[in-house]
Design a protein around this motif. Structure first.
Motif, PDB file in Angstrom:
ATOM      1  N   ARG A 132      -5.650  -5.065  -5.893  1.00  0.00           N
ATOM      2  CA  ARG A 132      -5.924  -5.579  -4.530  1.00  0.00           C
ATOM      3  C   ARG A 132      -6.917  -6.691  -4.523  1.00  0.00           C
ATOM      4  O   ARG A 132      -7.835  -6.855  -5.154  1.00  0.00           O
ATOM      5  CB  ARG A 132      -6.449  -4.440  -3.658  1.00  0.00           C
TER       6      ARG A 132
ATOM      7  N   SER B  53      -9.007  -3.960  -9.969  1.00  0.00           N
ATOM      8  CA  SER B  53      -8.028  -3.519  -8.983  1.00  0.00           C
ATOM      9  C   SER B  53      -6.981  -4.589  -8.743  1.00  0.00           C
ATOM     10  O   SER B  53      -7.249  -5.787  -8.829  1.00  0.00           O
ATOM     11  CB  SER B  53      -8.742  -3.186  -7.666  1.00  0.00           C
TER      12      SER B  53
ATOM     13  N   SER C 193       1.674   6.432  -7.084  1.00  0.00           N
ATOM     14  CA  SER C 193       0.605   7.274  -7.614  1.00  0.00           C
ATOM     15  C   SER C 193       0.894   8.750  -7.360  1.00  0.00           C
ATOM     16  O   SER C 193       0.626   9.588  -8.221  1.00  0.00           O
ATOM     17  CB  SER C 193      -0.744   6.881  -7.031  1.00  0.00           C
TER      18      SER C 193
ATOM     19  N   LEU D  50      -4.534   0.518  -9.328  1.00  0.00           N
ATOM     20  CA  LEU D  50      -3.895   0.328  -8.026  1.00  0.00           C
ATOM     21  C   LEU D  50      -4.910   0.162  -6.904  1.00  0.00           C
ATOM     22  O   LEU D  50      -4.545  -0.187  -5.786  1.00  0.00           O
ATOM     23  CB  LEU D  50      -2.968   1.507  -7.715  1.00  0.00           C
TER      24      LEU D  50
ATOM     25  N   THR E 173      -4.669   5.025 -10.924  1.00  0.00           N
ATOM     26  CA  THR E 173      -5.173   4.927  -9.556  1.00  0.00           C
ATOM     27  C   THR E 173      -6.304   3.904  -9.443  1.00  0.00           C
ATOM     28  O   THR E 173      -6.455   3.268  -8.399  1.00  0.00           O
ATOM     29  CB  THR E 173      -5.648   6.297  -9.039  1.00  0.00           C
ATOM     30  N   ASP E 174      -7.081   3.720 -10.503  1.00  0.00           N
ATOM     31  CA  ASP E 174      -8.086   2.663 -10.502  1.00  0.00           C
ATOM     32  C   ASP E 174      -7.446   1.286 -10.474  1.00  0.00           C
ATOM     33  O   ASP E 174      -7.883   0.400  -9.734  1.00  0.00           O
ATOM     34  CB  ASP E 174      -8.972   2.766 -11.750  1.00  0.00           C
TER      35      ASP E 174
ATOM     36  N   ARG F   7       0.831  -1.201   0.000  1.00  0.00           N
ATOM     37  CA  ARG F   7       0.000   0.000   0.000  1.00  0.00           C
ATOM     38  C   ARG F   7       0.873   1.262   0.000  1.00  0.00           C
ATOM     39  O   ARG F   7       0.576   2.237  -0.679  1.00  0.00           O
ATOM     40  CB  ARG F   7      -0.916  -0.021   1.208  1.00  0.00           C
ATOM     41  N   CYS F   8       1.942   1.240   0.733  1.00  0.00           N
ATOM     42  CA  CYS F   8       2.863   2.380   0.776  1.00  0.00           C
ATOM     43  C   CYS F   8       3.505   2.586  -0.599  1.00  0.00           C
ATOM     44  O   CYS F   8       3.644   3.717  -1.064  1.00  0.00           O
ATOM     45  CB  CYS F   8       3.923   2.154   1.844  1.00  0.00           C
TER      46      CYS F   8
ATOM     47  N   LEU G 210      -6.879   2.566  -5.632  1.00  0.00           N
ATOM     48  CA  LEU G 210      -7.036   3.760  -4.804  1.00  0.00           C
ATOM     49  C   LEU G 210      -8.343   4.492  -5.099  1.00  0.00           C
ATOM     50  O   LEU G 210      -8.872   5.188  -4.239  1.00  0.00           O
ATOM     51  CB  LEU G 210      -5.842   4.698  -5.016  1.00  0.00           C
ATOM     52  N   THR G 211      -8.853   4.360  -6.315  1.00  0.00           N
ATOM     53  CA  THR G 211     -10.137   4.960  -6.694  1.00  0.00           C
ATOM     54  C   THR G 211     -10.951   3.930  -7.457  1.00  0.00           C
ATOM     55  O   THR G 211     -10.452   2.852  -7.807  1.00  0.00           O
ATOM     56  CB  THR G 211      -9.936   6.197  -7.603  1.00  0.00           C
TER      57      THR G 211
ATOM     58  N   ALA H  98       2.227   1.697  -3.483  1.00  0.00           N
ATOM     59  CA  ALA H  98       1.201   2.174  -4.408  1.00  0.00           C
ATOM     60  C   ALA H  98       0.942   3.661  -4.217  1.00  0.00           C
ATOM     61  O   ALA H  98       0.801   4.408  -5.197  1.00  0.00           O
ATOM     62  CB  ALA H  98      -0.090   1.383  -4.209  1.00  0.00           C
ATOM     63  N   ARG H  99       0.885   4.127  -2.987  1.00  0.00           N
ATOM     64  CA  ARG H  99       0.663   5.554  -2.736  1.00  0.00           C
ATOM     65  C   ARG H  99       1.843   6.389  -3.222  1.00  0.00           C
ATOM     66  O   ARG H  99       1.654   7.453  -3.802  1.00  0.00           O
ATOM     67  CB  ARG H  99       0.425   5.803  -1.257  1.00  0.00           C
TER      68      ARG H  99
END
Length: 135
Positions: free
Chosen positions: A135, A133, A10, A122, A119-120, A3-4, A124-125, A6-7
């Motif tokens: 995830r 996704s 992005s 990943l 972002t989709d 998650r870190c 995140l949105t 990916a953020r």
């Protein structure tokens, strides 16, 4: 950890795409007459393109635009005839360098699309229904 990553990815993509679409700053300085004369004489001279400007003024869309701005097409033709050869070359050069049809707006829209798509993917949105996704 994923998650870190990916953020961070992005955020760096958003910054990079924003930096690519921003206009670059301009600088101004006083230019002397000698420098202008030297630049004009050193520039590779293209043939004077007065006929091309006259042809452009004859187009219906250009004529309509001139009339909507309150310019009589006959006056515009007379002004083109009164221009010097150096002014005609400068105008013809500027017309050749203009972008064809708002490419900067298309670039911004494409950048926003790519950022939202990434972002989709990943996760995140959730903007586009056709993405899956990670995830």
């Amino acid at each position: 950890m994923n998650r870190c990553y990916a953020r961070t990815l992005s955020a760096s993509l958003v910054i990079a795409m924003t930096a690519l679409t921003l206009p670059s700053p301009a600088s101004a300085r006083v230019v002397g007459t000698e420098e202008v004369v030297r630049a004009e004489s050193a520039a590779p001279g293209s043939p004077v393109d007065r006929d091309a400007l006259r042809t452009m003024l004859e187009r219906d869309d250009v004529r309509r635009q001139l009339e909507s701005l309150g310019v009589d097409p006959r006056v515009a033709r007379a002004r083109v005839d009164a221009l010097s050869d150096a002014e005609i070359e400068r105008i013809a050069g500027q017309l050749g360098q203009l972008p064809a049809g708002g490419s900067s707006i298309i670039g911004v829209l494409f950048a926003v699309f790519v950022i939202l798509l990434v972002t989709d993917i990943l996760g995140l949105t959730k903007v586009f229904p056709f993405t899956r996704s990670v995830r």
